[in-house]
Enzyme design. Sequence first.
Site, PDB file in Angstrom:
ATOM      1  N   ASP A 160     -46.028 -12.744  43.339  1.00 28.31           N
ATOM      2  CA  ASP A 160     -47.113 -13.814  43.618  1.00 28.31           C
ATOM      3  C   ASP A 160     -47.759 -13.881  45.004  1.00 28.31           C
ATOM      4  O   ASP A 160     -48.209 -14.983  45.545  1.00 28.31           O
ATOM      5  CB  ASP A 160     -45.883 -15.237  43.637  1.00 28.31           C
TER       6      ASP A 160
ATOM      7  N   ASN B 286     -47.713 -20.524  44.664  1.00 30.66           N
ATOM      8  CA  ASN B 286     -46.886 -21.554  44.055  1.00 30.66           C
ATOM      9  C   ASN B 286     -47.387 -22.788  43.109  1.00 30.66           C
ATOM     10  O   ASN B 286     -46.677 -23.135  42.339  1.00 30.66           O
ATOM     11  CB  ASN B 286     -45.583 -22.240  45.143  1.00 30.66           C
TER      12      ASN B 286
ATOM     13  N   GLY C  83     -30.850 -15.801  43.879  1.00 33.87           N
ATOM     14  CA  GLY C  83     -31.485 -15.743  45.279  1.00 33.87           C
ATOM     15  C   GLY C  83     -32.152 -14.407  45.458  1.00 33.87           C
ATOM     16  O   GLY C  83     -31.905 -13.461  44.561  1.00 33.87           O
TER      17      GLY C  83
ATOM     18  N   ASN D  26     -40.876 -15.454  58.480  1.00 34.20           N
ATOM     19  CA  ASN D  26     -40.661 -14.321  57.367  1.00 34.20           C
ATOM     20  C   ASN D  26     -41.702 -14.511  56.202  1.00 34.20           C
ATOM     21  O   ASN D  26     -41.853 -15.340  55.426  1.00 34.20           O
ATOM     22  CB  ASN D  26     -39.327 -14.378  56.965  1.00 34.20           C
TER      23      ASN D  26
ATOM     24  N   GLY E 240     -38.590 -18.865  56.587  1.00 29.20           N
ATOM     25  CA  GLY E 240     -37.546 -18.223  57.158  1.00 29.20           C
ATOM     26  C   GLY E 240     -37.982 -18.014  58.647  1.00 29.20           C
ATOM     27  O   GLY E 240     -39.086 -17.506  58.694  1.00 29.20           O
TER      28      GLY E 240
ATOM     29  N   ARG F 154     -44.026 -25.106  39.528  1.00 25.93           N
ATOM     30  CA  ARG F 154     -45.265 -25.617  40.256  1.00 25.93           C
ATOM     31  C   ARG F 154     -46.463 -25.416  39.469  1.00 25.93           C
ATOM     32  O   ARG F 154     -47.324 -26.049  39.631  1.00 25.93           O
ATOM     33  CB  ARG F 154     -44.895 -25.680  41.567  1.00 25.93           C
TER      34      ARG F 154
ATOM     35  N   ASN G 214     -90.083  -1.582  24.067  1.00 24.04           N
ATOM     36  CA  ASN G 214     -90.444  -2.812  24.642  1.00 24.04           C
ATOM     37  C   ASN G 214     -89.961  -3.720  23.700  1.00 24.04           C
ATOM     38  O   ASN G 214     -90.509  -3.670  22.318  1.00 24.04           O
ATOM     39  CB  ASN G 214     -91.979  -3.222  25.027  1.00 24.04           C
TER      40      ASN G 214
ATOM     41  N   GLU H 265     -32.747 -19.080  57.564  1.00 24.79           N
ATOM     42  CA  GLU H 265     -33.852 -19.960  56.351  1.00 24.79           C
ATOM     43  C   GLU H 265     -33.915 -21.210  56.919  1.00 24.79           C
ATOM     44  O   GLU H 265     -32.971 -21.797  57.673  1.00 24.79           O
ATOM     45  CB  GLU H 265     -32.992 -19.758  55.012  1.00 24.79           C
TER      46      GLU H 265
END
Length: 447
Positions: free
Chosen positions: A105, A227, A80, A170, A141, A17, A360, A155
């Site tokens: 992330d 995301n 997973g 979660n 979740g 995404r 200067n 989930e």
Amino acid sequence: MTQFRAAVILAAGLGTRMKSELPKCLHPVGGRPMLEWSIDLARNVGAERIVTVYGPKSQQIGAFGEQSGTLTALQDPPLGTGHAVQSAQSAMDGFDGNVIVLYGDTPLITAATVEKVFTALEAGASVAVLGFTPDDPAAYGRLIVKDGVLERIVEFKDASDEECAIGFVNSGVLAAPASLLFELLGEVTNDNANGEYYLTDVVGLARKRGLKAVAVEGDAAEVLGVNSRGDLAEAEASFQARRRAELMADGVTMTAPETVFLAHDTAIERDVVIEPNVVFGPDVSVKSGARIQAFSHLEGCIVQGGAVIGPYARLRPGADIGENARIGNFVEVKKAVFGAGAKANHLSYIGDATVGAKANIGAGTITCNYDGFGKHQTHIGEGAFVGSNSSLVAPVRIGNGAYTGSGGVVTEDVPDDALALGRVKQVNKEGWAARFRAAMSKRRSES
Ligand code: UD1
Ligand code: MG
């Protein structure tokens, strides 16, 4: 008692995404990649072993993890979050302490929050999970808590209507003793709506063994996972708001804090004043009593006490501005050291140079530091006076107390206390303009 700690940082997701060639976890917040925030966090809570888990399509993440001194584990293919942690098992070989699972992330989680999760384990829980209560529990979740015990995590896709109604969710952050965690992960199946091996299943499995699991509540703003580009902007805004508040609490004045942009390592001491619309890139240190005026841009530089920068000044890497020095509008400084009280007030470029105390530098002075091949040094002595619109052709040295005439091209070293004139001598032609006008008017009237 504090036990040995380790961290597994998950970063094998695709991050589609983001619509980016750059892997999601390498997008910066506060000027440093999100993954580095997580690695730094793990270090700050005392993790002695850190494993970065990356996927087959994000080799850059693995390389970054290695460069940053973490161990790495390839998860190929990603099946997973539970499977991701399992991929780190061999890298965790021989580690006998508590492991926390973090993410590449979620850059905003604080050490204090992670400390709470470890503390729950150290107080006797076998699994500790970081939960939070967002305004919208969305697809997170759900944490099923009964009598203070975390029974299961369900989930969203697998949850009943009743479970979906739960607002405590979660964050993904979970900790357990390493040996137990890998044992339980070995029992996790992919028999669920996504066909994935869920890390979250270890909670129910621990409970089946009669072990204690707990959920620790964290701040929703901290656990924001990125995301999309929209989330990235939100994380940036959150970081900025937090860092501005910390600096103000430490005694920094910001007249319009919402217009000041900071980097993760911006160090500003008390009694510094930051005017509106100032941007700090990485690696800037501003000492007590300095003032950064509006619309200035600073990166990789040091500003000593009493110095005044801006408005509209640009300090680039290697600029070191001494006490009470003055860098004014439209002045760019790179790899240059300004001594105490030195001044460049207007429209100048000073690069690869040293400027002595109280020197200067007149308006429009340029150090000609680059010949198309190499960079060369300009040294300007203490108390020297560089005339306006001077070109200092490096390498060149202007002595202490020396003057250079304005409009000069200085190609040779100038001795202490000398005057250098590097310009064409002026010639006045008496009456020339009047004669010219008369000739031109005559020509026009005849045509
Ligand atoms: C996960 C949690 C969910 C929690 C949510 C918080 C599980 C099963 N669910 O869901 O309870 O509310 O995070 O954001 O853990 N990753 C890998 N390898 C994989 C899959 C994921 O490294 O095979 C990494 C991803 O890069 C990502 C993180 O794990 O950073 C979370 O994965 P994601 O698929 O987003 O999990 P969620 O469905 O959001
Ligand atoms: Mg997610």
